[in-house]
Design a protein around this motif. Structure first.
Motif, mmCIF file in Angstrom:
data_model
loop_
_atom_site.group_PDB
_atom_site.id
_atom_site.type_symbol
_atom_site.label_atom_id
_atom_site.label_comp_id
_atom_site.label_asym_id
_atom_site.label_seq_id
_atom_site.Cartn_x
_atom_site.Cartn_y
_atom_site.Cartn_z
ATOM 1 N N GLU A 1 0.836 4.019 0.329
ATOM 2 C CA GLU A 1 -0.466 4.107 0.983
ATOM 3 C C GLU A 1 -1.572 3.605 0.052
ATOM 4 O O GLU A 1 -2.508 2.918 0.487
ATOM 5 C CB GLU A 1 -0.735 5.550 1.402
ATOM 6 C CG GLU A 1 -2.119 5.796 1.994
ATOM 7 C CD GLU A 1 -2.349 5.075 3.311
ATOM 8 O OE1 GLU A 1 -3.514 4.983 3.729
ATOM 9 O OE2 GLU A 1 -1.370 4.600 3.929
ATOM 10 N N LEU A 2 -1.462 3.920 -1.224
ATOM 11 C CA LEU A 2 -2.426 3.443 -2.216
ATOM 12 C C LEU A 2 -2.448 1.921 -2.248
ATOM 13 O O LEU A 2 -3.503 1.303 -2.278
ATOM 14 C CB LEU A 2 -2.074 4.008 -3.592
ATOM 15 C CG LEU A 2 -2.985 3.602 -4.747
ATOM 16 C CD1 LEU A 2 -4.250 4.436 -4.734
ATOM 17 C CD2 LEU A 2 -2.269 3.778 -6.083
ATOM 18 N N ARG A 3 -1.271 1.317 -2.220
ATOM 19 C CA ARG A 3 -1.188 -0.141 -2.262
ATOM 20 C C ARG A 3 -1.740 -0.766 -0.988
ATOM 21 O O ARG A 3 -2.279 -1.876 -1.012
ATOM 22 C CB ARG A 3 0.262 -0.583 -2.489
ATOM 23 C CG ARG A 3 0.816 -0.184 -3.853
ATOM 24 C CD ARG A 3 2.245 -0.665 -4.034
ATOM 25 N NE ARG A 3 2.875 0.009 -5.165
ATOM 26 C CZ ARG A 3 4.108 0.509 -5.156
ATOM 27 N NH1 ARG A 3 4.843 0.393 -4.076
ATOM 28 N NH2 ARG A 3 4.598 1.106 -6.215
ATOM 29 N N ARG A 4 -1.594 -0.076 0.129
ATOM 30 C CA ARG A 4 -2.125 -0.611 1.388
ATOM 31 C C ARG A 4 -3.643 -0.555 1.442
ATOM 32 O O ARG A 4 -4.283 -1.422 2.041
ATOM 33 C CB ARG A 4 -1.560 0.180 2.579
ATOM 34 C CG ARG A 4 -0.168 -0.202 2.996
ATOM 35 C CD ARG A 4 0.173 0.358 4.367
ATOM 36 N NE ARG A 4 0.164 1.817 4.387
ATOM 37 C CZ ARG A 4 1.227 2.578 4.131
ATOM 38 N NH1 ARG A 4 2.377 2.000 3.832
ATOM 39 N NH2 ARG A 4 1.143 3.890 4.188
ATOM 40 N N THR A 5 -4.237 0.454 0.825
ATOM 41 C CA THR A 5 -5.656 0.723 1.057
ATOM 42 C C THR A 5 -6.562 0.497 -0.152
ATOM 43 O O THR A 5 -7.717 0.106 0.006
ATOM 44 C CB THR A 5 -5.841 2.171 1.526
ATOM 45 O OG1 THR A 5 -5.317 3.064 0.531
ATOM 46 C CG2 THR A 5 -5.117 2.422 2.843
ATOM 47 N N VAL A 6 -6.064 0.760 -1.348
ATOM 48 C CA VAL A 6 -6.929 0.777 -2.532
ATOM 49 C C VAL A 6 -6.602 -0.330 -3.521
ATOM 50 O O VAL A 6 -7.489 -0.888 -4.161
ATOM 51 C CB VAL A 6 -6.825 2.153 -3.246
ATOM 52 C CG1 VAL A 6 -7.607 2.164 -4.558
ATOM 53 C CG2 VAL A 6 -7.301 3.267 -2.329
#
Length: 227
Positions: A83-88
């Motif tokens: 999720e971090l890689r998708r958003t941040v």
């Protein structure tokens, strides 16, 4: 920690066992703030790639922690790291792996698809970033139809297209001539200043170091200056 979008503390990593054990990184601590362009400079084998992989959660340290955008990466569940890689986070791998059966445009839009962006938004952002990296005329070509330098620019574009808060880039100019390298570095620096994006770029390219707000030296797995 609020203003520190990258916080790496005491990162240590060794590979192998017994007599074959090699220490790649020793007690590495680096912080960077929103809008800062930090270059990690050192020769091949100095630990740059190891540090970036640990920072991005692509590998686990023997000791220390990585925080990206206020989120703890180290030992976090894979779902949270994804999720971090998708958003941040935007990440440029040294090998810049692209999906072979997708066009340049389709490769670049992958992060936008992962975030559920509309078709209209995907078209706009992909066209914008293709122009920024000088590849508008190559949008429909697949990786095997592109030069190594063009593939590298596609990888950079893919890392930036979703406007991440943090980008980690491993030798993003290695396949580029000096003019193109300066253009790509300028794009990353512009995004840092305009959007408040934090960039940590591993490179031994002097063009990259000259554009940095701060240079962190690394040798034999140890940070020796600029922290």
């Amino acid at each position: 920690m609020a203003s520190e979008t990258i916080r790496l503390t005491g990162l240590t990593r060794s590979y192998g066992v017994g007599a074959a054990e090699t220490t790649a990184l020793v007690d590495a601590t680096v912080t960077a703030r929103a809008g800062e362009f930090v270059v990690l400079r050192g020769p091949s084998g100095s630990g740059k790639t190891t540090l970036l992989r640990l920072a991005a959660g692509l590998d686990e340290p023997d000791a220390g922690e990585s925080w990206i955008g206020g989120r703890r990466v180290t030992a976090a569940p894979e779902s949270e790291v994804a999720e971090l890689r998708r958003t941040v986070l935007g990440y440029v791998d040294q090998e810049f792996p692209l999906v072979a059966f997708l066009t340049a445009s389709e490769n670049i839009e992958l992060p936008l698809r992962a975030r559920g962006a509309s078709a209209r938004e995907r078209r706009f952002r992909v066209a914008e970033i293709l122009e920024a990296v000088g590849l508008s005329d190559h949008a429909a070509q697949r990786p095997d139809e592109l030069s190594g330098g063009q593939q590298q620019r596609v990888a950079v574009a893919r890392a930036l297209v979703h406007r991440p808060r943090v980008v980690l880039a491993d030798e993003p100019t290695a396949q580029l001539d000096s003019t193109t390298a300066a253009s790509v570095v300028g794009l990353i620096r512009e995004r840092a200043r305009r959007d408040g994006m934090t960039a940590l770029v591993a490179s031994h390219d002097p063009i990259v170091a000259e554009a940095a707000d701060r240079v962190v030296e690394i040798h034999d797995g140890r940070l020796i200056g600029g922290v």
